[in-house]
Design a protein around this motif. Structure first.
Motif, PDB file in Angstrom:
ATOM      1  N   GLU A 162       0.843  -1.195   0.000  1.00 19.68           N
ATOM      2  CA  GLU A 162       0.000   0.000   0.000  1.00 19.68           C
ATOM      3  C   GLU A 162       0.879   1.246   0.000  1.00 19.68           C
ATOM      4  O   GLU A 162       1.764   1.390   0.839  1.00 19.68           O
ATOM      5  N   GLN A 163       0.638   2.129  -0.948  1.00 27.00           N
ATOM      6  CA  GLN A 163       1.415   3.359  -1.064  1.00 27.00           C
ATOM      7  C   GLN A 163       0.589   4.558  -0.595  1.00 27.00           C
ATOM      8  O   GLN A 163      -0.639   4.561  -0.674  1.00 27.00           O
ATOM      9  N   THR A 164       1.261   5.566  -0.095  1.00 32.81           N
ATOM     10  CA  THR A 164       0.589   6.784   0.352  1.00 32.81           C
ATOM     11  C   THR A 164      -0.073   7.481  -0.840  1.00 32.81           C
ATOM     12  O   THR A 164       0.576   7.686  -1.871  1.00 32.81           O
ATOM     13  N   PRO A 165      -1.344   7.839  -0.730  1.00 32.93           N
ATOM     14  CA  PRO A 165      -2.015   8.543  -1.834  1.00 32.93           C
ATOM     15  C   PRO A 165      -1.363   9.906  -2.084  1.00 32.93           C
ATOM     16  O   PRO A 165      -1.420  10.798  -1.244  1.00 32.93           O
ATOM     17  N   GLN A 166      -0.775  10.074  -3.236  1.00 32.06           N
ATOM     18  CA  GLN A 166      -0.021  11.288  -3.514  1.00 32.06           C
ATOM     19  C   GLN A 166      -0.930  12.487  -3.752  1.00 32.06           C
ATOM     20  O   GLN A 166      -0.587  13.618  -3.401  1.00 32.06           O
ATOM     21  N   GLN A 167      -2.088  12.266  -4.334  1.00 36.46           N
ATOM     22  CA  GLN A 167      -3.018  13.366  -4.564  1.00 36.46           C
ATOM     23  C   GLN A 167      -3.555  13.894  -3.234  1.00 36.46           C
ATOM     24  O   GLN A 167      -3.897  15.074  -3.115  1.00 36.46           O
TER      25      GLN A 167
END
Length: 319
Positions: A162-167
């Motif tokens: 799971e990656q941090t939501p960049q938007q």
């Protein structure tokens, strides 16, 4: 850009176009994890081989110069650029300095700039609590739990699917054409960071041997050392150190990391006052990143620098 307080939850919808705009989505694929493991393992093996190589093969002064210049260029790109400027808005910069810092930080090979900033803003929002991407206290406070947590905070979290939501956490950088372009070119800057030292070493010595030794020291050893110093801020500086200032987490000051981390290991003050352009605020605390920001300010490239006043520092002192 202000710190991350007030961002909406991680489930905010994100247009598909934003994924390509910031180089990476919210899921980490198997190919990306394999590439990440390779870029961790190969330089680390070089570090293990560094002492016998230096003893039996040699470490020339050309190699030392190339390694030191590459190390501190990339390190300050991370500390001054990715961290104090892009993440926390500790100062404002003209366009040339902004682009230069983004490129220099990308040479550290710590991931695309937009992802790096998003991860760090999320870290500050949830520091040492549920939601923090890399807290060493993730599994508890017993010795086995802390050892597991230190591994997670140091490098295990990098492989989280799971990656941090960049938007959500870095919308300003997603909208910035210069920075989103640099973020998309991360593979190019990775190759540049790896190939530049042997190119310089070969031309400097006019020999293949000079290129090879520069690649070993200026590329592999340098990348591994900088990676582990940076990751130590996540792990060691949240598990030990002195706490002269009030913060809502367990961030501590670790003096022996100060030079190699370019001042980032004065981590307690940073979490007590995240937008401060200077982290080493007490007597004798070396902070080369703050010095570099001051030079940028004197040159007219940086402005509105958030220097901590004596009153502000005293207000954050621990009881």
């Amino acid at each position: 850009m202000p710190q991350s307080e007030g961002f909406e939850g991680d489930k905010q919808p994100r247009p598909p176009a934003m994924i390509s705009a910031t180089r990476g989505g919210e899921k980490q694929g198997a190919a990306e994890r394999f590439a990440l493991a390779s870029f961790i393992a190969v330089p680390f093996l070089a570090v293990l081989a560094a002492i016998p190589v230096a003893w039996g093969w040699g470490l020339g002064w050309h190699d030392v110069v190339i390694m030191v210049v590459m190390y501190f260029t990339a390190c300050h790109g991370i500390t001054v650029g990715f961290h104090r400027f892009f993440t926390h808005g500790s100062f404002k910069a003209n366009r040339a300095l902004k682009i230069g810092m983004a490129v220099a930080g990308s040479l550290a090979i710590e991931g695309p700039i937009v992802r790096w900033v998003a991860d760090h803003r999320k870290h500050h929002k949830f520091s040492d609590k549920d939601g923090d991407p890399h807290s060493p206290w993730r599994y508890g406070e017993s010795v086995p739990a802390l050892l597991k947590g230190l591994w997670w905070a140091h490098m295990g979290w990098l492989f989280d699917e799971e990656q941090t939501p960049q938007q959500t956490y870095a919308p300003d950088l997603v909208r910035d054409r210069d920075i989103s372009w640099i973020s998309r070119q991360f593979a190019f800057f990775t190759l540049t960071s790896i190939l530049l030292p042997p190119l310089v070493g070969g031309l400097w010595s006019w020999s293949w041997e000079g290129a090879l030794t520069a690649f070993f020291w200026g590329s592999l050893v340098r990348v591994a050392l900088l990676h582990h110093v940076t990751w130590s801020i996540n792990s060691i500086c949240h598990a030990m150190g002195k706490h002269p200032f009030k913060s809502r987490d367990r961030s501590g000051n670790v003096a022996w990391l100060a030079v190699l981390s370019c001042g980032e290991s004065w981590h307690n003050l940073h979490h007590a006052d995240p937008t401060s352009a200077r982290h080493g605020v007490l007597r004798g605390q070396i902070d080369s990143s703050a010095r570099l920001i001051r030079w940028f300010e004197l040159a007219g490239w940086a402005r509105d620098v958030r220097w901590p006043s004596p009153e502000r520092i005293e207000a954050r002192r621990a009881a």
